[in-house]
Design a protein around this motif. Structure first.
Motif, PDB file in Angstrom:
ATOM      1  N   PHE A  14     -60.075 -37.609  -5.677  1.00  0.00           N
ATOM      2  CA  PHE A  14     -59.120 -38.647  -5.295  1.00  0.00           C
ATOM      3  C   PHE A  14     -57.703 -38.085  -5.174  1.00  0.00           C
ATOM      4  O   PHE A  14     -56.944 -38.502  -4.295  1.00  0.00           O
ATOM      5  CB  PHE A  14     -59.178 -39.810  -6.283  1.00  0.00           C
ATOM      6  N   GLU A  15     -57.364 -37.142  -6.033  1.00  0.00           N
ATOM      7  CA  GLU A  15     -56.056 -36.489  -5.924  1.00  0.00           C
ATOM      8  C   GLU A  15     -55.966 -35.702  -4.619  1.00  0.00           C
ATOM      9  O   GLU A  15     -54.966 -35.781  -3.899  1.00  0.00           O
ATOM     10  CB  GLU A  15     -55.819 -35.544  -7.108  1.00  0.00           C
ATOM     11  N   ALA A  16     -57.014 -34.943  -4.310  1.00  0.00           N
ATOM     12  CA  ALA A  16     -57.022 -34.159  -3.069  1.00  0.00           C
ATOM     13  C   ALA A  16     -56.916 -35.086  -1.857  1.00  0.00           C
ATOM     14  O   ALA A  16     -56.168 -34.810  -0.910  1.00  0.00           O
ATOM     15  CB  ALA A  16     -58.292 -33.315  -2.989  1.00  0.00           C
ATOM     16  N   MET A  17     -57.626 -36.197  -1.876  1.00  0.00           N
ATOM     17  CA  MET A  17     -57.585 -37.137  -0.762  1.00  0.00           C
ATOM     18  C   MET A  17     -56.171 -37.704  -0.591  1.00  0.00           C
ATOM     19  O   MET A  17     -55.663 -37.798   0.531  1.00  0.00           O
ATOM     20  CB  MET A  17     -58.582 -38.271  -1.003  1.00  0.00           C
ATOM     21  N   LEU A  20     -53.857 -34.917   0.891  1.00  0.00           N
ATOM     22  CA  LEU A  20     -54.184 -34.601   2.282  1.00  0.00           C
ATOM     23  C   LEU A  20     -53.879 -35.762   3.224  1.00  0.00           C
ATOM     24  O   LEU A  20     -53.425 -35.554   4.352  1.00  0.00           O
ATOM     25  CB  LEU A  20     -55.645 -34.179   2.393  1.00  0.00           C
ATOM     26  N   ASN A  21     -54.116 -36.975   2.788  1.00  0.00           N
ATOM     27  CA  ASN A  21     -53.851 -38.142   3.638  1.00  0.00           C
ATOM     28  C   ASN A  21     -52.367 -38.298   3.950  1.00  0.00           C
ATOM     29  O   ASN A  21     -52.013 -38.797   5.015  1.00  0.00           O
ATOM     30  CB  ASN A  21     -54.398 -39.416   3.002  1.00  0.00           C
ATOM     31  N   LYS A  22     -51.496 -37.865   3.036  1.00  0.00           N
ATOM     32  CA  LYS A  22     -50.059 -37.938   3.291  1.00  0.00           C
ATOM     33  C   LYS A  22     -49.668 -37.109   4.512  1.00  0.00           C
ATOM     34  O   LYS A  22     -48.704 -37.420   5.202  1.00  0.00           O
ATOM     35  CB  LYS A  22     -49.275 -37.458   2.069  1.00  0.00           C
ATOM     36  N   ASP A  23     -50.415 -36.050   4.781  1.00  0.00           N
ATOM     37  CA  ASP A  23     -50.148 -35.178   5.937  1.00  0.00           C
ATOM     38  C   ASP A  23     -51.110 -35.448   7.096  1.00  0.00           C
ATOM     39  O   ASP A  23     -51.303 -34.597   7.962  1.00  0.00           O
ATOM     40  CB  ASP A  23     -50.231 -33.709   5.510  1.00  0.00           C
TER      41      ASP A  23
END
Length: 118
Positions: A14-17, A20-23
């Motif tokens: 969830f942290e990785a998502m 990554l979603n911010k970019d």
């Protein structure tokens, strides 16, 4: 791949998502069966439902994937073996109560006997 793997090992899915979603990097978590079963948003949308079964107890199942606003549907358990036999004999096939009793007495509705292999 090694660098990505090294980076993702330091984050939860969830942290990785979120990072990554911010970019605008498309990604999503791969959920475990436990996470899917406990996900409240999946339950709220009916994607995952809890079904009550007379012998098995409550269990989690997949909801109906087709959602129509004017035609809601409920996911129910499958019938037990022979659960509706009498109803079908009477209402569909038109047998009388006496005939249904005779069919039961004949053994025609008993489960098949298992025979030992020779």
């Amino acid at each position: 791949f090694a660098r990505i793997e090294q980076w993702t090992m330091t984050k939860t899915k969830f942290e990785a998502m979120e990072i990554l979603n911010k970019d605008d990097i498309p990604c999503g978590p791969i959920l475990s069966m436990k996470e899917i079963a406990e996900d409240q948003s999946l339950r709220a949308t009916g994607t995952v439902v809890e079904v009550d079964h007379p012998t098995r107890g409550k269990y989690v199942s997949v909801g109906n994937p087709i959602k129509l606003s004017d035609s809601p549907s409920d996911v129910t358990r499958s019938p037990l073996l022979g659960e509706h036999t009498d109803e079908i004999l009477r209402q569909v096939l038109g047998f009388t109560d006496h005939q249904v009793a005779d069919i039961h007495d004949s053994g025609a509705l008993d489960p098949p006997r298992k025979q030992a292999a020779e």
